[in-house]
Design an enzyme around this catalytic site. Structure first.
Site, PDB file in Angstrom:
ATOM      1  N   LYS A 182     -13.100   5.595   5.780  1.00 31.32           N
ATOM      2  CA  LYS A 182     -14.295   6.190   5.173  1.00 31.32           C
ATOM      3  C   LYS A 182     -15.387   5.125   5.026  1.00 31.32           C
ATOM      4  O   LYS A 182     -16.527   5.321   5.410  1.00 31.32           O
ATOM      5  CB  LYS A 182     -13.908   6.778   3.815  1.00 31.32           C
ATOM      6  CG  LYS A 182     -15.059   7.412   3.073  1.00 31.32           C
ATOM      7  CD  LYS A 182     -14.564   8.114   1.818  1.00 31.32           C
ATOM      8  CE  LYS A 182     -15.746   8.544   0.961  1.00 31.32           C
ATOM      9  NZ  LYS A 182     -15.357   9.211  -0.264  1.00 31.32           N
TER      10      LYS A 182
ATOM     11  N   GLY B 159     -11.202  10.045  -0.234  1.00 33.41           N
ATOM     12  CA  GLY B 159     -10.246   9.520   0.756  1.00 33.41           C
ATOM     13  C   GLY B 159      -8.927  10.280   0.765  1.00 33.41           C
ATOM     14  O   GLY B 159      -8.408  10.661   1.817  1.00 33.41           O
TER      15      GLY B 159
ATOM     16  N   HIS C 235      22.646  12.137  -2.508  1.00 33.54           N
ATOM     17  CA  HIS C 235      23.653  11.083  -2.386  1.00 33.54           C
ATOM     18  C   HIS C 235      23.102   9.736  -2.806  1.00 33.54           C
ATOM     19  O   HIS C 235      23.643   8.700  -2.432  1.00 33.54           O
ATOM     20  CB  HIS C 235      24.172  11.038  -0.942  1.00 33.54           C
ATOM     21  CG  HIS C 235      24.857  12.318  -0.566  1.00 33.54           C
ATOM     22  ND1 HIS C 235      26.170  12.564  -0.864  1.00 33.54           N
ATOM     23  CD2 HIS C 235      24.373  13.443   0.016  1.00 33.54           C
ATOM     24  CE1 HIS C 235      26.489  13.790  -0.443  1.00 33.54           C
ATOM     25  NE2 HIS C 235      25.411  14.342   0.085  1.00 33.54           N
TER      26      HIS C 235
ATOM     27  N   LYS D  51      -8.422  -5.876  -5.126  1.00 35.29           N
ATOM     28  CA  LYS D  51      -9.155  -6.194  -3.891  1.00 35.29           C
ATOM     29  C   LYS D  51     -10.040  -7.426  -4.118  1.00 35.29           C
ATOM     30  O   LYS D  51     -10.096  -8.322  -3.290  1.00 35.29           O
ATOM     31  CB  LYS D  51     -10.060  -5.017  -3.483  1.00 35.29           C
ATOM     32  CG  LYS D  51      -9.328  -3.823  -2.908  1.00 35.29           C
ATOM     33  CD  LYS D  51     -10.349  -2.808  -2.423  1.00 35.29           C
ATOM     34  CE  LYS D  51      -9.740  -1.461  -2.131  1.00 35.29           C
ATOM     35  NZ  LYS D  51     -10.704  -0.427  -1.830  1.00 35.29           N
TER      36      LYS D  51
HETATM   37  O1  F6P Z   1      -8.112   1.422  -1.965  1.00 33.87           O
HETATM   38  C1  F6P Z   1      -7.965   2.787  -2.162  1.00 33.87           C
HETATM   39  C2  F6P Z   1      -8.731   3.555  -1.145  1.00 33.87           C
HETATM   40  O2  F6P Z   1     -10.079   3.471  -1.429  1.00 33.87           O
HETATM   41  C3  F6P Z   1      -8.263   4.981  -1.071  1.00 33.87           C
HETATM   42  O3  F6P Z   1      -8.835   5.791  -2.019  1.00 33.87           O
HETATM   43  C4  F6P Z   1      -8.617   5.317   0.329  1.00 33.87           C
HETATM   44  O4  F6P Z   1      -7.939   6.459   0.743  1.00 33.87           O
HETATM   45  C5  F6P Z   1      -8.194   4.065   1.042  1.00 33.87           C
HETATM   46  O5  F6P Z   1      -8.528   3.033   0.148  1.00 33.87           O
HETATM   47  C6  F6P Z   1      -8.800   3.818   2.382  1.00 33.87           C
HETATM   48  O6  F6P Z   1     -10.189   3.698   2.327  1.00 33.87           O
HETATM   49  P1  F6P Z   1     -11.078   3.774   3.640  1.00 33.87           P
HETATM   50  O7  F6P Z   1     -10.869   5.101   4.260  1.00 33.87           O
HETATM   51  O8  F6P Z   1     -12.478   3.570   3.177  1.00 33.87           O
HETATM   52  O9  F6P Z   1     -10.634   2.671   4.562  1.00 33.87           O
END
Ligand code: F6P
Length: 554
Positions: free
Chosen positions: A217, A278, A395, A514
């Site tokens: 995204k 996302g 199991h 991050k």
């Molecule tokens: O770090 C979490 C997150 O932002 C999720 O919400 C998202 O699905 C994932 O990272 C991947 O983000 P992107 O599609 O921007 O790479």
């Protein structure tokens, strides 16, 4: 006291302080010692009254520690939290993700009725339909063999590079729809930045016949971009010419600038929008690897199924509304029985990734400790979601479900139709076990019943029972049924967020790690003094540096 501290201390009027919650607490105390097996014995209609059907989907929620009174109180809670109002706001494109000032419109991506859905006054449906058509046309070229790699050979392997919502959804759906997949096109997923993941995947592939879908995204996610650059270098080592990238890389993103900066032609970019979260994005262009695997018709069936659930969620009375019922039962156990976790137990090999997918959907959405106003909550929010395929779990960890000290509400998910018809005998065993587990969890085995079967270690063999479960029985795991199932859980999560007064659509909790990682990375790689961390982190950085330098003979 700072303004932030004041906010974080002021939730005494929060949603779990409503008078109805005091009634629910008192009701829980009354029910605490009531056995579900007795409720079943007293009421032969219990299954009829506490189950719902929606063409080809049966939800049995009768094996829950609840009565009509429970449901009435929980529905009152839903009313008072204004679930119906929030639902209308979400579908209408209001910016309910207020911390990011975004609408929440994954439902528009599967709005098969095509009625206008407006964000800032603009109908999003023409854009949604255009991207869907572009995905279909592109996938058809690849699937038919018309889209060729740099040597002119047809594409045989698609590699989706993404993480989180840009990986888990497509990966889960492609796996679930295996019987519908193109026989000559394999789809792979690379998510982990651990070099072993990309290396192990690429070493099985031929650059001339591999297509990469870089799904992100933001197009800034470190793991995805690192893997994408490695894949790019791998391709160029063979293709020797940057112009060949266009044949082998496409992007799915909201970030056009970053996509073109990577070297991917904007014509090979599949767009989506900031109003798609996302973890709710598999319905968007993030689903491109699904379309490549199963074709656009099957993908549209997936959207149709989700749309059918959207319609049910919007129109069914709350008392007969599947997502609402599942959400309320979850609240009941989470907030009134103190259950910390919830298990997802698919009795279906093809749904083996569903628990991991729902983990992100649920825990990234409702794993919050401040409410919409930024005030600390003094009640439990999202549960720890976990699970695995049913028979294997039996199991492994079911011992704790049956005889442990914790109550773990569970969803059992199973299909009536065997996915492989000639394996019917296997399927019957699978179903028998699934039903046996829900029965055993509910009924347990009393000391007398146990003593009638054995004389030794009787107390070890007693099952207290009274463990709640829902059973979702699907006629057949088709794309339509899968779409409906996923949307069911999405809306369950939404309803719970409304009741807990949370914004389910941001995820600030992933940011700090991050930031720290980007600070630690150069410290690991360089030899400047390490400072500004706690003693533990500093010592670990030093240890890593020392060991890697010693190994490199520095
Ligand atoms: O770090 C979490 C997150 O932002 C999720 O919400 C998202 O699905 C994932 O990272 C991947 O983000 P992107 O599609 O921007 O790479």
């Amino acid at each position: 006291m700072s303004a932030v501290q004041a906010l974080r201390e002021a939730a005494a009027d929060g949603p779990l302080h409503r008078p109805v919650c005091r009634l629910l607490q008192a009701h829980q105390a009354e029910l605490a010692d009531v056995a579900m097996r007795d409720l079943f014995e007293r009421d032969p209609q219990r299954f009829e009254r506490f189950s719902l059907k929606l063409d080809g989907l049966l939800l049995d929620y009768s094996k829950n520690r609840m009565t009509d009174d429970t449901l009435a109180l929980l529905l009152r809670l839903a009313d008072e939290a204004d679930v119906a109002g929030w639902r209308a706001r979400m579908f209408a494109g209001d910016k309910i993700n207020h911390t990011e000032n975004r609408a929440v419109l994954h439902t528009a991506l599967r709005n098969r009725s095509n009625t206008p859905v407006r964000v800032d006054g603009e109908d999003v449906m023409p854009g949604v339909n255009a991207v869907l058509a572009k995905m279909g046309a592109f996938a058809e070229q690849v699937r038919s063999g018309a889209w060729c790699g740099y040597t002119g050979a047809r594409i045989t392997d698609v590699v989706n590079i993404g993480i989180g919502g840009s990986d888990l959804g497509p990966q889960m759906v492609v796996q679930a729809l295996k019987p519908y997949r193109h026989p000559q096109l394999k789809v792979h997923f690379i998510s982990n930045v651990d070099g072993a993941h990309v290396r192990e995947t690429l070493e099985t592939l031929n650059p001339a016949t591999t297509l990469f879908v870089v799904a992100s995204k933001t197009f800034t996610t470190q793991e995805t971009m690192t893997n994408a650059h490695t894949a790019r270098a791998w391709l160029l080592a063979a293709a020797q010419d940057e112009t060949h990238i266009a044949k082998h890389f496409v992007a799915v993103s909201t970030n056009r600038d970053a996509v073109t900066a990577f070297g991917i032609d904007a014509a090979n970019m599949f767009e989506f929008w900031d109003w798609v979260g996302g973890r709710y994005s598999l319905w968007s262009a993030i689903g491109l690897s699904i379309v490549l695997a199963v074709g656009i018709e099957r993908f549209i069936e997936l959207l149709d199924g989700a749309h059918a659930m959207d319609t049910h969620f919007q129109t069914a009375p709350l008392a007969a509304n599947m997502p609402v019922i599942l959400a309320l039962l979850g609240v009941w156990y989470n907030n009134f029985f103190g259950c910390a976790s919830h298990a997802i137990l698919p009795y279906d090999h093809y749904l083996r990734s569903l628990p991991a997918y729902l983990q992100q959907a649920d825990m990234e959405s409702n794993g919050k400790s401040v409410d919409r106003e930024g005030r600390s909550v003094d009640y439990a929010t999202g549960p720890i979601l976990w699970g695995a395929t049913g028979i294997n779990g039996q199991h492994a960890f079911y011992q704790l479900l049956h005889q442990g000290t914790r109550m773990v509400p569970a969803d059992f998910i199973v299909s009536v139709r065997a996915p492989i018809p000639e394996m019917q005998a296997h399927h019957d065993i699978l179903i028998a076990n699934c039903l046996a587990q829900t029965e055993a969890l509910m009924r347990g085995r009393t000391p007398d019943e146990t003593a009638a079967q054995t004389t030794q270690f009787v107390s070890h063999k007693v099952f207290d029972g009274n463990h709640p479960s829902n059973t979702l029985m699907i006629d057949q795991l088709t794309p339509y049924a899968l779409g409906r199932l996923i949307a069911l859980y999405e809306h369950k999560i939404f309803v719970q967020a409304v009741i807990w007064n949370l914004n389910a659509y941001d995820q600030w909790g992933v940011e700090l790690g991050k930031q720290l990682a980007s600070r630690i990375l150069p410290e690991l790689q360089g030899d400047a003094p390490v400072s500004g961390h706690d003693a533990s982190t500093e010592a670990l950085i030093q240890h890593y540096r020392h060991m890697t330098q010693a190994r490199a003979g520095l």
